[in-house]
Write a protein that holds these residues in place. Sequence first.
Motif, PDB file in Angstrom:
ATOM      1  N   LEU A  93       0.817  -1.218   0.000  1.00  0.00           N
ATOM      2  CA  LEU A  93       0.000   0.000   0.000  1.00  0.00           C
ATOM      3  C   LEU A  93       0.850   1.268   0.000  1.00  0.00           C
ATOM      4  O   LEU A  93       0.306   2.365   0.026  1.00  0.00           O
ATOM      5  CB  LEU A  93      -0.917   0.003   1.226  1.00  0.00           C
ATOM      6  CG  LEU A  93      -1.793  -1.240   1.410  1.00  0.00           C
ATOM      7  CD1 LEU A  93      -2.649  -1.107   2.654  1.00  0.00           C
ATOM      8  CD2 LEU A  93      -2.667  -1.479   0.185  1.00  0.00           C
ATOM      9  N   LEU A 124       1.236   4.903   4.313  1.00  0.00           N
ATOM     10  CA  LEU A 124      -0.121   5.048   4.848  1.00  0.00           C
ATOM     11  C   LEU A 124      -0.232   6.378   5.586  1.00  0.00           C
ATOM     12  O   LEU A 124       0.621   6.703   6.416  1.00  0.00           O
ATOM     13  CB  LEU A 124      -0.426   3.879   5.792  1.00  0.00           C
ATOM     14  CG  LEU A 124      -1.844   3.771   6.326  1.00  0.00           C
ATOM     15  CD1 LEU A 124      -2.833   3.506   5.197  1.00  0.00           C
ATOM     16  CD2 LEU A 124      -1.934   2.657   7.373  1.00  0.00           C
ATOM     17  N   VAL A 158      -7.438   3.849   3.787  1.00  0.00           N
ATOM     18  CA  VAL A 158      -7.346   2.965   2.625  1.00  0.00           C
ATOM     19  C   VAL A 158      -8.336   1.840   2.853  1.00  0.00           C
ATOM     20  O   VAL A 158      -8.326   1.203   3.914  1.00  0.00           O
ATOM     21  CB  VAL A 158      -5.911   2.410   2.472  1.00  0.00           C
ATOM     22  CG1 VAL A 158      -5.867   1.341   1.387  1.00  0.00           C
ATOM     23  CG2 VAL A 158      -4.944   3.537   2.178  1.00  0.00           C
ATOM     24  N   LYS A 208     -10.201  -1.689   1.567  1.00  0.00           N
ATOM     25  CA  LYS A 208     -10.117  -2.887   0.728  1.00  0.00           C
ATOM     26  C   LYS A 208     -11.375  -3.712   0.981  1.00  0.00           C
ATOM     27  O   LYS A 208     -11.445  -4.498   1.931  1.00  0.00           O
ATOM     28  CB  LYS A 208      -8.858  -3.699   1.080  1.00  0.00           C
ATOM     29  CG  LYS A 208      -7.555  -2.931   0.879  1.00  0.00           C
ATOM     30  CD  LYS A 208      -7.314  -2.636  -0.583  1.00  0.00           C
ATOM     31  CE  LYS A 208      -6.043  -1.860  -0.809  1.00  0.00           C
ATOM     32  NZ  LYS A 208      -5.891  -1.473  -2.232  1.00  0.00           N
ATOM     33  N   PHE A 210      -1.043  -7.116   3.917  1.00  0.00           N
ATOM     34  CA  PHE A 210      -1.014  -5.734   3.423  1.00  0.00           C
ATOM     35  C   PHE A 210       0.210  -5.057   4.044  1.00  0.00           C
ATOM     36  O   PHE A 210       0.323  -4.968   5.268  1.00  0.00           O
ATOM     37  CB  PHE A 210      -2.297  -5.002   3.819  1.00  0.00           C
ATOM     38  CG  PHE A 210      -3.536  -5.640   3.243  1.00  0.00           C
ATOM     39  CD1 PHE A 210      -4.047  -5.221   2.031  1.00  0.00           C
ATOM     40  CD2 PHE A 210      -4.161  -6.696   3.898  1.00  0.00           C
ATOM     41  CE1 PHE A 210      -5.177  -5.818   1.489  1.00  0.00           C
ATOM     42  CE2 PHE A 210      -5.286  -7.303   3.362  1.00  0.00           C
ATOM     43  CZ  PHE A 210      -5.791  -6.865   2.151  1.00  0.00           C
ATOM     44  N   PHE A 249       2.730  -1.727   4.446  1.00  0.00           N
ATOM     45  CA  PHE A 249       2.742  -0.262   4.311  1.00  0.00           C
ATOM     46  C   PHE A 249       3.836   0.288   5.196  1.00  0.00           C
ATOM     47  O   PHE A 249       4.388  -0.419   6.054  1.00  0.00           O
ATOM     48  CB  PHE A 249       1.385   0.339   4.696  1.00  0.00           C
ATOM     49  CG  PHE A 249       0.979   0.089   6.110  1.00  0.00           C
ATOM     50  CD1 PHE A 249       1.378   0.935   7.130  1.00  0.00           C
ATOM     51  CD2 PHE A 249       0.204  -1.020   6.439  1.00  0.00           C
ATOM     52  CE1 PHE A 249       1.008   0.691   8.445  1.00  0.00           C
ATOM     53  CE2 PHE A 249      -0.169  -1.271   7.754  1.00  0.00           C
ATOM     54  CZ  PHE A 249       0.232  -0.411   8.756  1.00  0.00           C
TER      55      PHE A 249
END
Length: 253
Positions: A6, A9, A14, A16, A30, A32
């Motif tokens: 990602l 951040l 964000v 999903k 994920f 970030f």
Amino acid sequence: MALFNLGTLGSTPVVKNNFNLNPSELTDVFQFKITSGKNINLSLTDISPGDNADIRLFKDANLNGVLDNFDRKVGLVSNQGSNHDDAINFKTSPGTFFVEVSPVNLASSGDLSYDLALSATEPSGTFPLSASFSNLLPKEFVLGNLSGDVTRTGNVNNQNTTDAYNFSLGSFEGVNIKLNGLSTDADIRLIRDLNNNRIVDAGEEIARSTNGGITSELISNINQSGNYFLQVTEFSGATNYNVTFDHFTTTFA
Ligand SMILES: [Ca+2]
Ligand SMILES: [Ca+2]
Ligand SMILES: [Ca+2]
Ligand SMILES: [Ca+2]
């Protein structure tokens, strides 16, 4: 395992939505980074009925850009049962992080779906000295429709900066909300998620109470029917708290 990077951040969530886990894709990760000290907020919602997934948060402790066994020695987990929402709110220093979404059990269809939201908001305790509330709305503690007074106890700290209570008021009902029993500064905020996206959007904050020190917080005379989220948030360190929902009846709908 599916890996989604990602990038950096920030405070803008964000989202999903409608991601899937199944026997051939059992874990989503994920990745970030955050570039200054932040509150990392994670909200796992809308887990498919009959299923249970959990979330884990790890830091890339050995700085190699990969989630490995070294990183897994330290982490945070939210492992609510059934398809209850899971949430993590972690005040932390800069680095690269991994959020792992994995199933506890898959329904007979073998296909679990979920929504995940992530944000990194400014922590409290630095300038500007205003409370730092999460902008995500997991149903961490579900009180349902209030029909009488409710008191809950909890604890907020750097590994759990926010607790989110979900409740509703029917017609002819109202509530006063009080936070006390504090040993350090904590604050409360009341939200109506009008577009039901589980994110705090402009115009959805109803009230906040952000007194300094260990002074109690009060949001009074909430008397519109509907669904609400109350956030209890750490401001200056770990503290236990009591939150009381003082229910009353009104003469109007
Ligand atoms: Ca690593
Ligand atoms: Ca769970
Ligand atoms: Ca919203
Ligand atoms: Ca306060």
